[in-house]
Design a protein around this motif. Structure first.
Motif, PDB file in Angstrom:
ATOM      1  N   ARG A   1       0.842  -1.200   0.000  1.00 46.16           N
ATOM      2  CA  ARG A   1       0.000   0.000   0.000  1.00 46.16           C
ATOM      3  C   ARG A   1       0.879   1.254   0.000  1.00 46.16           C
ATOM      4  O   ARG A   1       0.591   2.221  -0.703  1.00 46.16           O
ATOM      5  CB  ARG A   1      -0.930   0.014   1.200  1.00 46.16           C
ATOM      6  CG  ARG A   1      -2.004  -1.052   1.147  1.00 46.16           C
ATOM      7  CD  ARG A   1      -2.768  -1.143   2.446  1.00 46.16           C
ATOM      8  NE  ARG A   1      -3.587   0.009   2.725  1.00 46.16           N
ATOM      9  CZ  ARG A   1      -4.863   0.130   2.388  1.00 46.16           C
ATOM     10  NH1 ARG A   1      -5.451  -0.843   1.740  1.00 46.16           N
ATOM     11  NH2 ARG A   1      -5.547   1.212   2.695  1.00 46.16           N
ATOM     12  N   HIS A   2       1.949   1.235   0.786  1.00 42.92           N
ATOM     13  CA  HIS A   2       2.854   2.387   0.848  1.00 42.92           C
ATOM     14  C   HIS A   2       3.482   2.632  -0.522  1.00 42.92           C
ATOM     15  O   HIS A   2       3.541   3.770  -0.998  1.00 42.92           O
ATOM     16  CB  HIS A   2       3.951   2.157   1.888  1.00 42.92           C
ATOM     17  CG  HIS A   2       3.451   2.102   3.290  1.00 42.92           C
ATOM     18  ND1 HIS A   2       3.484   3.178   4.132  1.00 42.92           N
ATOM     19  CD2 HIS A   2       2.880   1.094   3.990  1.00 42.92           C
ATOM     20  CE1 HIS A   2       2.968   2.845   5.302  1.00 42.92           C
ATOM     21  NE2 HIS A   2       2.586   1.583   5.233  1.00 42.92           N
ATOM     22  N   THR A   3       3.950   1.568  -1.148  1.00 39.64           N
ATOM     23  CA  THR A   3       4.571   1.683  -2.464  1.00 39.64           C
ATOM     24  C   THR A   3       3.572   2.196  -3.493  1.00 39.64           C
ATOM     25  O   THR A   3       3.878   3.085  -4.291  1.00 39.64           O
ATOM     26  CB  THR A   3       5.137   0.317  -2.910  1.00 39.64           C
ATOM     27  OG1 THR A   3       6.066  -0.124  -1.923  1.00 39.64           O
ATOM     28  CG2 THR A   3       5.817   0.400  -4.254  1.00 39.64           C
ATOM     29  N   PHE A   4       2.369   1.625  -3.477  1.00 41.22           N
ATOM     30  CA  PHE A   4       1.339   2.027  -4.425  1.00 41.22           C
ATOM     31  C   PHE A   4       0.955   3.493  -4.250  1.00 41.22           C
ATOM     32  O   PHE A   4       0.915   4.259  -5.217  1.00 41.22           O
ATOM     33  CB  PHE A   4       0.095   1.137  -4.282  1.00 41.22           C
ATOM     34  CG  PHE A   4      -1.055   1.594  -5.119  1.00 41.22           C
ATOM     35  CD1 PHE A   4      -1.035   1.404  -6.492  1.00 41.22           C
ATOM     36  CD2 PHE A   4      -2.146   2.220  -4.551  1.00 41.22           C
ATOM     37  CE1 PHE A   4      -2.085   1.835  -7.280  1.00 41.22           C
ATOM     38  CE2 PHE A   4      -3.197   2.656  -5.325  1.00 41.22           C
ATOM     39  CZ  PHE A   4      -3.173   2.461  -6.699  1.00 41.22           C
ATOM     40  N   ILE A   5       0.691   3.913  -3.015  1.00 45.46           N
ATOM     41  CA  ILE A   5       0.279   5.291  -2.757  1.00 45.46           C
ATOM     42  C   ILE A   5       1.394   6.264  -3.133  1.00 45.46           C
ATOM     43  O   ILE A   5       1.143   7.310  -3.730  1.00 45.46           O
ATOM     44  CB  ILE A   5      -0.170   5.470  -1.300  1.00 45.46           C
ATOM     45  CG1 ILE A   5      -1.484   4.690  -1.081  1.00 45.46           C
ATOM     46  CG2 ILE A   5      -0.336   6.940  -0.927  1.00 45.46           C
ATOM     47  CD1 ILE A   5      -1.898   4.560   0.365  1.00 45.46           C
ATOM     48  N   SER A   6       2.642   5.913  -2.846  1.00 42.45           N
ATOM     49  CA  SER A   6       3.775   6.764  -3.224  1.00 42.45           C
ATOM     50  C   SER A   6       3.874   6.877  -4.742  1.00 42.45           C
ATOM     51  O   SER A   6       4.120   7.960  -5.282  1.00 42.45           O
ATOM     52  CB  SER A   6       5.082   6.204  -2.666  1.00 42.45           C
ATOM     53  OG  SER A   6       5.063   6.233  -1.258  1.00 42.45           O
ATOM     54  N   GLY A   7       3.684   5.749  -5.437  1.00 41.46           N
ATOM     55  CA  GLY A   7       3.723   5.759  -6.903  1.00 41.46           C
ATOM     56  C   GLY A   7       2.619   6.607  -7.499  1.00 41.46           C
ATOM     57  O   GLY A   7       2.839   7.372  -8.448  1.00 41.46           O
TER      58      GLY A   7
ATOM     59  N   GLY B   1       0.917  12.274  -9.915  1.00 40.55           N
ATOM     60  CA  GLY B   1       0.022  13.412  -9.823  1.00 40.55           C
ATOM     61  C   GLY B   1      -1.304  13.134  -9.131  1.00 40.55           C
ATOM     62  O   GLY B   1      -2.163  14.005  -9.076  1.00 40.55           O
ATOM     63  N   ILE B   2      -1.486  11.923  -8.615  1.00 40.78           N
ATOM     64  CA  ILE B   2      -2.694  11.606  -7.844  1.00 40.78           C
ATOM     65  C   ILE B   2      -2.299  11.720  -6.382  1.00 40.78           C
ATOM     66  O   ILE B   2      -1.667  10.822  -5.835  1.00 40.78           O
ATOM     67  CB  ILE B   2      -3.215  10.182  -8.162  1.00 40.78           C
ATOM     68  CG1 ILE B   2      -3.394   9.956  -9.656  1.00 40.78           C
ATOM     69  CG2 ILE B   2      -4.493   9.905  -7.387  1.00 40.78           C
ATOM     70  CD1 ILE B   2      -4.415  10.846 -10.322  1.00 40.78           C
ATOM     71  N   SER B   3      -2.647  12.826  -5.750  1.00 41.55           N
ATOM     72  CA  SER B   3      -2.147  13.091  -4.399  1.00 41.55           C
ATOM     73  C   SER B   3      -2.674  12.097  -3.385  1.00 41.55           C
ATOM     74  O   SER B   3      -3.765  11.543  -3.528  1.00 41.55           O
ATOM     75  CB  SER B   3      -2.500  14.517  -3.966  1.00 41.55           C
ATOM     76  OG  SER B   3      -3.874  14.608  -3.666  1.00 41.55           O
ATOM     77  N   ALA B   4      -1.876  11.879  -2.362  1.00 44.97           N
ATOM     78  CA  ALA B   4      -2.211  10.918  -1.316  1.00 44.97           C
ATOM     79  C   ALA B   4      -3.525  11.258  -0.625  1.00 44.97           C
ATOM     80  O   ALA B   4      -4.197  10.381  -0.107  1.00 44.97           O
ATOM     81  CB  ALA B   4      -1.076  10.829  -0.293  1.00 44.97           C
ATOM     82  N   GLY B   5      -3.915  12.513  -0.623  1.00 51.44           N
ATOM     83  CA  GLY B   5      -5.153  12.921   0.030  1.00 51.44           C
ATOM     84  C   GLY B   5      -6.348  12.988  -0.897  1.00 51.44           C
ATOM     85  O   GLY B   5      -7.439  13.352  -0.479  1.00 51.44           O
ATOM     86  N   SER B   6      -6.168  12.615  -2.170  1.00 46.86           N
ATOM     87  CA  SER B   6      -7.268  12.752  -3.132  1.00 46.86           C
ATOM     88  C   SER B   6      -8.376  11.741  -2.880  1.00 46.86           C
ATOM     89  O   SER B   6      -8.144  10.638  -2.399  1.00 46.86           O
ATOM     90  CB  SER B   6      -6.748  12.603  -4.559  1.00 46.86           C
ATOM     91  OG  SER B   6      -6.425  11.254  -4.826  1.00 46.86           O
ATOM     92  N   VAL B   7      -9.582  12.133  -3.232  1.00 52.69           N
ATOM     93  CA  VAL B   7     -10.737  11.256  -3.085  1.00 52.69           C
ATOM     94  C   VAL B   7     -10.546   9.997  -3.922  1.00 52.69           C
ATOM     95  O   VAL B   7     -10.828   8.889  -3.476  1.00 52.69           O
ATOM     96  CB  VAL B   7     -12.037  11.985  -3.491  1.00 52.69           C
ATOM     97  CG1 VAL B   7     -13.207  11.025  -3.551  1.00 52.69           C
ATOM     98  CG2 VAL B   7     -12.325  13.130  -2.535  1.00 52.69           C
ATOM     99  N   ILE B   8     -10.042  10.154  -5.124  1.00 54.94           N
ATOM    100  CA  ILE B   8      -9.903   9.001  -6.018  1.00 54.94           C
ATOM    101  C   ILE B   8      -8.934   7.971  -5.449  1.00 54.94           C
ATOM    102  O   ILE B   8      -9.186   6.774  -5.504  1.00 54.94           O
ATOM    103  CB  ILE B   8      -9.519   9.438  -7.451  1.00 54.94           C
ATOM    104  CG1 ILE B   8      -9.951   8.380  -8.432  1.00 54.94           C
ATOM    105  CG2 ILE B   8      -8.050   9.739  -7.602  1.00 54.94           C
ATOM    106  CD1 ILE B   8     -10.296   8.917  -9.786  1.00 54.94           C
ATOM    107  N   LEU B   9      -7.829   8.417  -4.858  1.00 59.06           N
ATOM    108  CA  LEU B   9      -6.886   7.462  -4.267  1.00 59.06           C
ATOM    109  C   LEU B   9      -7.488   6.808  -3.025  1.00 59.06           C
ATOM    110  O   LEU B   9      -7.314   5.611  -2.797  1.00 59.06           O
ATOM    111  CB  LEU B   9      -5.556   8.138  -3.937  1.00 59.06           C
ATOM    112  CG  LEU B   9      -4.437   7.195  -3.518  1.00 59.06           C
ATOM    113  CD1 LEU B   9      -4.210   6.093  -4.551  1.00 59.06           C
ATOM    114  CD2 LEU B   9      -3.156   7.957  -3.287  1.00 59.06           C
TER     115      LEU B   9
ATOM    116  N   ASP C   1       1.128   9.117  -6.044  1.00 55.72           N
ATOM    117  CA  ASP C   1       1.456  10.505  -5.744  1.00 55.72           C
ATOM    118  C   ASP C   1       2.469  11.044  -6.754  1.00 55.72           C
ATOM    119  O   ASP C   1       2.353  12.173  -7.214  1.00 55.72           O
ATOM    120  CB  ASP C   1       1.986  10.631  -4.311  1.00 55.72           C
ATOM    121  CG  ASP C   1       2.182  12.072  -3.905  1.00 55.72           C
ATOM    122  OD1 ASP C   1       1.171  12.790  -3.729  1.00 55.72           O
ATOM    123  OD2 ASP C   1       3.345  12.495  -3.777  1.00 55.72           O
ATOM    124  N   SER C   2       3.426  10.214  -7.143  1.00 60.37           N
ATOM    125  CA  SER C   2       4.429  10.616  -8.139  1.00 60.37           C
ATOM    126  C   SER C   2       3.816  10.835  -9.520  1.00 60.37           C
ATOM    127  O   SER C   2       4.383  11.540 -10.340  1.00 60.37           O
ATOM    128  CB  SER C   2       5.537   9.570  -8.235  1.00 60.37           C
ATOM    129  OG  SER C   2       6.247   9.501  -7.022  1.00 60.37           O
TER     130      SER C   2
END
Length: 119
Positions: A68-74, A79-87, A76-77
């Protein structure tokens, strides 16, 4: 529910276009990973039978949650921010803001976001 921690554990999961063929080749029954009699495998069994063996073979020390950490970081890189609704919809995080519960995302929007990842 089948042993999930939260309601968010049951959700539509968009698959990256490059992952779809791997999942399709692996599907032999109703579930991606299942017991010998076709039942969904529980987390502890998955971790013991598959994940720990893979980590040992690769001489790595990770937990399934590390993905999950790797996916969320990827994401974010891309352009899908970690705080976005879609993520939050993809990874199943609970909404911190009530207004987010009024923000609806369809599968096409989730797929567009996840396909921004480059492997």
């Amino acid at each position: 529910m089948h042993g999930t921690k939260t309601k968010a554990a049951h959700r539509i999961l968009p698959l990256h276009k490059d992952i779809v063929p791997l999942v399709a080749a692996r599907m032999h029954g109703k579930y991606l990973i299942e017991t010998e009699n076709g039942q969904p495998i529980i987390y502890d069994t998955y971790k013991k039978r598959f994940f720990n063996l893979l980590m040992s073979t690769l001489k790595m020390q990770h937990k399934p949650h590390d993905c999950r950490h790797t996916f969320i970081s990827g994401m974010d890189s891309c352009g899908i921010s970690a705080g976005s609704v879609i993520l939050k919809r993809i990874v199943g995080h609970a909404n911190a803001d009530v207004t987010e519960s009024y923000t609806h995302k369809n599968i096409r929007q989730l797929l567009t976001a996840i396909n921004k990842l480059k492997y």
